[in-house]
Design a protein around this motif. Structure first.
Motif, PDB file in Angstrom:
ATOM      1  N   LYS A  27      11.678  -9.179  -3.373  1.00  0.00           N
ATOM      2  CA  LYS A  27      11.711  -7.883  -4.100  1.00  0.00           C
ATOM      3  C   LYS A  27       9.845  -7.652  -4.700  1.00  0.00           C
ATOM      4  CE  LYS A  27      15.521  -7.686  -7.659  1.00  0.00           C
ATOM      5  NZ  LYS A  27      15.411  -7.635  -8.976  1.00  0.00           N
ATOM      6  N   LYS A  36      13.348  -3.881  -5.116  1.00  0.00           N
ATOM      7  CA  LYS A  36      15.134  -3.614  -4.692  1.00  0.00           C
ATOM      8  C   LYS A  36      14.669  -5.253  -3.596  1.00  0.00           C
ATOM      9  CE  LYS A  36      16.491   0.317  -4.539  1.00  0.00           C
ATOM     10  NZ  LYS A  36      17.558   0.846  -4.958  1.00  0.00           N
ATOM     11  N   TRP A  37      16.248  -6.132  -3.171  1.00  0.00           N
ATOM     12  CA  TRP A  37      16.020  -7.216  -3.196  1.00  0.00           C
ATOM     13  C   TRP A  37      15.557  -6.886  -1.505  1.00  0.00           C
ATOM     14  CZ3 TRP A  37      15.039 -11.189  -4.962  1.00  0.00           C
ATOM     15  CH2 TRP A  37      15.890 -11.987  -6.507  1.00  0.00           C
ATOM     16  N   ALA A 116      26.844 -11.704  -4.603  1.00  0.00           N
ATOM     17  CA  ALA A 116      25.248 -10.909  -6.242  1.00  0.00           C
ATOM     18  C   ALA A 116      24.794 -10.064  -5.166  1.00  0.00           C
ATOM     19  CB  ALA A 116      24.926 -12.310  -5.712  1.00  0.00           C
ATOM     20  N   ASP A 119      26.612  -7.548  -5.213  1.00  0.00           N
ATOM     21  CA  ASP A 119      26.828  -6.223  -6.577  1.00  0.00           C
ATOM     22  C   ASP A 119      25.473  -5.618  -7.112  1.00  0.00           C
ATOM     23  OD1 ASP A 119      29.896  -6.572  -6.301  1.00  0.00           O
ATOM     24  OD2 ASP A 119      29.411  -8.863  -7.709  1.00  0.00           O
ATOM     25  N   ASP A 120      24.311  -6.061  -6.544  1.00  0.00           N
ATOM     26  CA  ASP A 120      23.505  -5.825  -7.868  1.00  0.00           C
ATOM     27  C   ASP A 120      22.732  -4.053  -6.653  1.00  0.00           C
ATOM     28  OD1 ASP A 120      21.148  -5.897  -8.453  1.00  0.00           O
ATOM     29  OD2 ASP A 120      20.443  -7.581  -8.100  1.00  0.00           O
ATOM     30  N   THR A 123      19.973  -3.713  -4.410  1.00  0.00           N
ATOM     31  CA  THR A 123      20.232  -4.117  -2.885  1.00  0.00           C
ATOM     32  C   THR A 123      19.489  -2.767  -2.121  1.00  0.00           C
ATOM     33  OG1 THR A 123      21.196  -5.763  -3.066  1.00  0.00           O
ATOM     34  CG2 THR A 123      21.541  -5.825  -1.440  1.00  0.00           C
TER      35      THR A 123
END
Length: 165
Positions: A27, A36-37, A116, A119-120, A123
């Motif tokens: 991030k 954001k990832w 993960a 669902d995040d 992302t």
């Protein structure tokens, strides 16, 4: 807009996947990816090949030592009708596991499962696209080609799909 790089930007990113199948993500503290990832990435330096830049950026941002496995793809676009923004994405194999976050640029770094990341809500769009493409197609590196002495290459590597390589 950062114009010190001129109007053609060349960057590289590394998708590092550990033995558990988790993806190394970061991030950033800045830019459109702030919070954001995303993939560890950055601009290519003079004297550096694209895959070398991806390995360096992963090491600088996360402390993870990695090696190139394959070329995954290219993200290319034009910003404000004037800046050519290009990023090569490489699949990398980790050679270490301990993460050290580069706090100047990053808020966080972690190995996360694909579930993960899906669902995040943090992302990034590029990561979501890569997740949707699973399993990822890739092109392995080939170091055995010399394009000829007149060109003066000190390093040269190919990434093409071929059963002959």
């Amino acid at each position: 807009m950062n114009h010190k790089r001129g109007n053609v930007w060349i960057a590289a990113a590394g998708l590092v996947i550990n033995e558990a199948g988790e993806w190394l993500v970061v991030k950033k503290n800045y830019s459109g990816l702030k919070g954001k990832w995303s993939l560890p990435a950055g601009f290519v330096k003079p004297g550096e090949m694209l895959d070398e830049a991806a390995v360096r950026e992963v090491k600088e941002e996360t402390g993870i030592e990695a090696e190139p496995v394959a070329f995954l793809g290219l993200r290319t676009g034009v910003i404000d009708g004037n800046i050519s923004d290009n990023m090569a994405i490489f699949l990398l194999r980790p050679r270490s596991q301990a993460i050290t976050v580069q706090e100047d640029e990053l808020h966080a770094a972690a190995f996360l499962s694909k579930a993960a990341l899906r669902d995040d809500p943090a992302t990034s769009g590029l990561l979501r696209h890569l997740l949707a493409l699973e399993p990822l197609a890739s092109l392995p590196p080939y170091d055995g080609f010399n394009p000829g002495d007149p060109f003066g290459y000190t390093k040269y590597r190919l990434y093409f799909k071929s059963s002959k390589l």
